[in-house]
Design a protein around this motif. Structure first.
Motif, PDB file in Angstrom:
ATOM      1  N   THR A  29       1.189  11.568 -10.131  1.00  0.00           N
ATOM      2  CA  THR A  29       0.297  12.881  -9.967  1.00  0.00           C
ATOM      3  C   THR A  29       1.325  14.170 -10.185  1.00  0.00           C
ATOM      4  O   THR A  29       0.796  15.031 -11.213  1.00  0.00           O
ATOM      5  CB  THR A  29      -0.442  13.138  -8.628  1.00  0.00           C
ATOM      6  OG1 THR A  29      -1.400  11.829  -8.505  1.00  0.00           O
ATOM      7  CG2 THR A  29      -1.186  14.294  -8.763  1.00  0.00           C
ATOM      8  N   GLN A  48       2.373   1.908  -3.390  1.00  0.00           N
ATOM      9  CA  GLN A  48       1.283   2.332  -4.289  1.00  0.00           C
ATOM     10  C   GLN A  48       1.259   3.972  -4.182  1.00  0.00           C
ATOM     11  O   GLN A  48       0.995   4.690  -4.974  1.00  0.00           O
ATOM     12  CB  GLN A  48       0.156   1.581  -4.334  1.00  0.00           C
ATOM     13  CG  GLN A  48      -1.214   1.937  -5.236  1.00  0.00           C
ATOM     14  CD  GLN A  48      -0.489   1.676  -6.513  1.00  0.00           C
ATOM     15  OE1 GLN A  48      -0.064   0.591  -6.951  1.00  0.00           O
ATOM     16  NE2 GLN A  48      -0.456   2.405  -7.439  1.00  0.00           N
ATOM     17  N   LYS A  49       1.079   4.266  -2.944  1.00  0.00           N
ATOM     18  CA  LYS A  49       0.991   5.963  -2.427  1.00  0.00           C
ATOM     19  C   LYS A  49       2.127   6.546  -3.135  1.00  0.00           C
ATOM     20  O   LYS A  49       1.854   7.317  -3.766  1.00  0.00           O
ATOM     21  CB  LYS A  49       0.891   5.999  -1.147  1.00  0.00           C
ATOM     22  CG  LYS A  49      -0.456   5.521  -0.290  1.00  0.00           C
ATOM     23  CD  LYS A  49      -0.450   5.691   1.312  1.00  0.00           C
ATOM     24  CE  LYS A  49      -1.623   5.279   1.752  1.00  0.00           C
ATOM     25  NZ  LYS A  49      -1.442   5.169   3.250  1.00  0.00           N
ATOM     26  N   ILE A  50       3.315   6.012  -2.837  1.00  0.00           N
ATOM     27  CA  ILE A  50       4.488   6.655  -3.478  1.00  0.00           C
ATOM     28  C   ILE A  50       4.367   6.829  -5.049  1.00  0.00           C
ATOM     29  O   ILE A  50       4.772   7.884  -5.623  1.00  0.00           O
ATOM     30  CB  ILE A  50       5.855   6.113  -3.117  1.00  0.00           C
ATOM     31  CG1 ILE A  50       6.115   6.411  -1.606  1.00  0.00           C
ATOM     32  CG2 ILE A  50       7.202   6.556  -3.802  1.00  0.00           C
ATOM     33  CD1 ILE A  50       7.196   5.256  -0.896  1.00  0.00           C
ATOM     34  N   SER A  51       4.192   5.628  -5.649  1.00  0.00           N
ATOM     35  CA  SER A  51       3.873   5.508  -6.940  1.00  0.00           C
ATOM     36  C   SER A  51       2.629   6.592  -7.489  1.00  0.00           C
ATOM     37  O   SER A  51       2.833   7.221  -8.561  1.00  0.00           O
ATOM     38  CB  SER A  51       3.724   4.107  -7.669  1.00  0.00           C
ATOM     39  OG  SER A  51       3.538   4.177  -8.927  1.00  0.00           O
ATOM     40  N   ASP A  52       1.751   6.645  -6.890  1.00  0.00           N
ATOM     41  CA  ASP A  52       0.618   7.325  -7.330  1.00  0.00           C
ATOM     42  C   ASP A  52       0.790   8.882  -7.131  1.00  0.00           C
ATOM     43  O   ASP A  52       0.592   9.731  -8.050  1.00  0.00           O
ATOM     44  CB  ASP A  52      -0.827   7.126  -6.319  1.00  0.00           C
ATOM     45  CG  ASP A  52      -1.421   5.651  -6.574  1.00  0.00           C
ATOM     46  OD1 ASP A  52      -0.709   5.082  -7.801  1.00  0.00           O
ATOM     47  OD2 ASP A  52      -2.136   5.277  -6.009  1.00  0.00           O
ATOM     48  N   TYR A  53       1.564   9.443  -6.189  1.00  0.00           N
ATOM     49  CA  TYR A  53       2.099  10.526  -5.862  1.00  0.00           C
ATOM     50  C   TYR A  53       2.943  11.196  -6.930  1.00  0.00           C
ATOM     51  O   TYR A  53       2.814  12.227  -7.429  1.00  0.00           O
ATOM     52  CB  TYR A  53       2.814  10.545  -4.533  1.00  0.00           C
ATOM     53  CG  TYR A  53       3.477  11.879  -4.083  1.00  0.00           C
ATOM     54  CD1 TYR A  53       2.543  13.192  -3.857  1.00  0.00           C
ATOM     55  CD2 TYR A  53       4.856  12.411  -4.230  1.00  0.00           C
ATOM     56  CE1 TYR A  53       3.165  14.454  -3.621  1.00  0.00           C
ATOM     57  CE2 TYR A  53       5.206  13.273  -3.894  1.00  0.00           C
ATOM     58  CZ  TYR A  53       4.440  14.355  -3.629  1.00  0.00           C
ATOM     59  OH  TYR A  53       5.045  15.712  -3.428  1.00  0.00           O
ATOM     60  N   ALA A  83       1.082  -0.997  -0.046  1.00  0.00           N
ATOM     61  CA  ALA A  83       0.164   0.235   0.021  1.00  0.00           C
ATOM     62  C   ALA A  83       0.665   1.232  -0.056  1.00  0.00           C
ATOM     63  O   ALA A  83       0.612   2.397  -0.734  1.00  0.00           O
ATOM     64  CB  ALA A  83      -0.890  -0.023   1.062  1.00  0.00           C
ATOM     65  N   ASN A  84       1.970   1.358   0.774  1.00  0.00           N
ATOM     66  CA  ASN A  84       2.856   2.446   0.852  1.00  0.00           C
ATOM     67  C   ASN A  84       3.702   2.517  -0.649  1.00  0.00           C
ATOM     68  O   ASN A  84       3.942   3.747  -0.997  1.00  0.00           O
ATOM     69  CB  ASN A  84       3.758   2.248   1.797  1.00  0.00           C
ATOM     70  CG  ASN A  84       3.030   2.389   3.364  1.00  0.00           C
ATOM     71  OD1 ASN A  84       2.268   3.293   3.367  1.00  0.00           O
ATOM     72  ND2 ASN A  84       3.784   1.920   4.396  1.00  0.00           N
TER      73      ASN A  84
END
Length: 183
Positions: free
Chosen positions: A174, A166-171, A163-164
């Motif tokens: 963006t 994925q958050k870094i990748s999504d950030y 999950a972490n």
């Protein structure tokens, strides 16, 4: 994965122990003096590679891949290229017609059944834009060959780490869409 992911994970991810980045190279034309060999099994890796994967060093005391233009040959290649393990140390070989590598150590041959069948490990810091026909070190470049591996601490869960990441990748995705710089 994008090449900068490894650095971003090192800076922002918690719950991991070690992260390593590798580049699986295709066959390389190897030049040693006047001899040329078409040789598969070249792998570019950073200095954490030996913390995550079992690599047995035959010569020298440490396997430090922080220095650019450093290569560790398997016993097999040391024998093939230089006739013996001892003769291979501190010798030079050339790949990509312009990357001069110093043989800094010899490693045991990797098992035949492995996900990473390397016959030579080269410092990943030896790579630069001049060896690719595109900007390989951008967040928007997802190319085959680069991989990031990590070990997680006993206190972390795979789900939490995933999950972490994925958050870094999504950030970063963006930021890239907005034209900003990723970490």
């Amino acid at each position: 994965v994008p090449v900068p992911l490894s650095s971003a994970l090192n800076a922002e991810l918690t719950g991991h122990e070690d992260i390593t980045q590798v580049y699986f190279s295709n066959e390389q034309l190897v030049r040693i003096r006047d001899e040329k060999y078409l040789q598969p099994g070249f792998l570019f890796a950073d200095s954490n590679f030996t913390k995550i994967f079992d690599v047995e060093l035959i010569t020298r005391n440490s396997l430090d891949l922080r220095n650019p233009n450093t290569v560790y040959l398997s016993e097999e290649l040391a024998l093939k290229f230089f006739g013996s393990v001892e003769n291979a140390l501190d010798k030079e070989l050339v790949i990509m017609d312009s990357m001069y590598l110093n043989v800094a150590g010899i490693i045991k041959n990797t098992p035949k059944r492995t996900h990473i069948p390397s016959k030579a490990i080269i410092s990943i810091s030896s790579l630069s834009e001049k060896y690719f026909t595109f900007k390989y070190n951008d967040w928007g470049t997802h190319m085959s060959g680069f991989s990031t591996y990590l070990t997680i601490s006993n206190k972390s869960s795979v789900e939490g780490i995933t999950a972490n990441i994925q958050k870094i990748s999504d950030y970063t995705d963006t930021l890239e869409e907005r034209g900003g710089d990723a970490p």
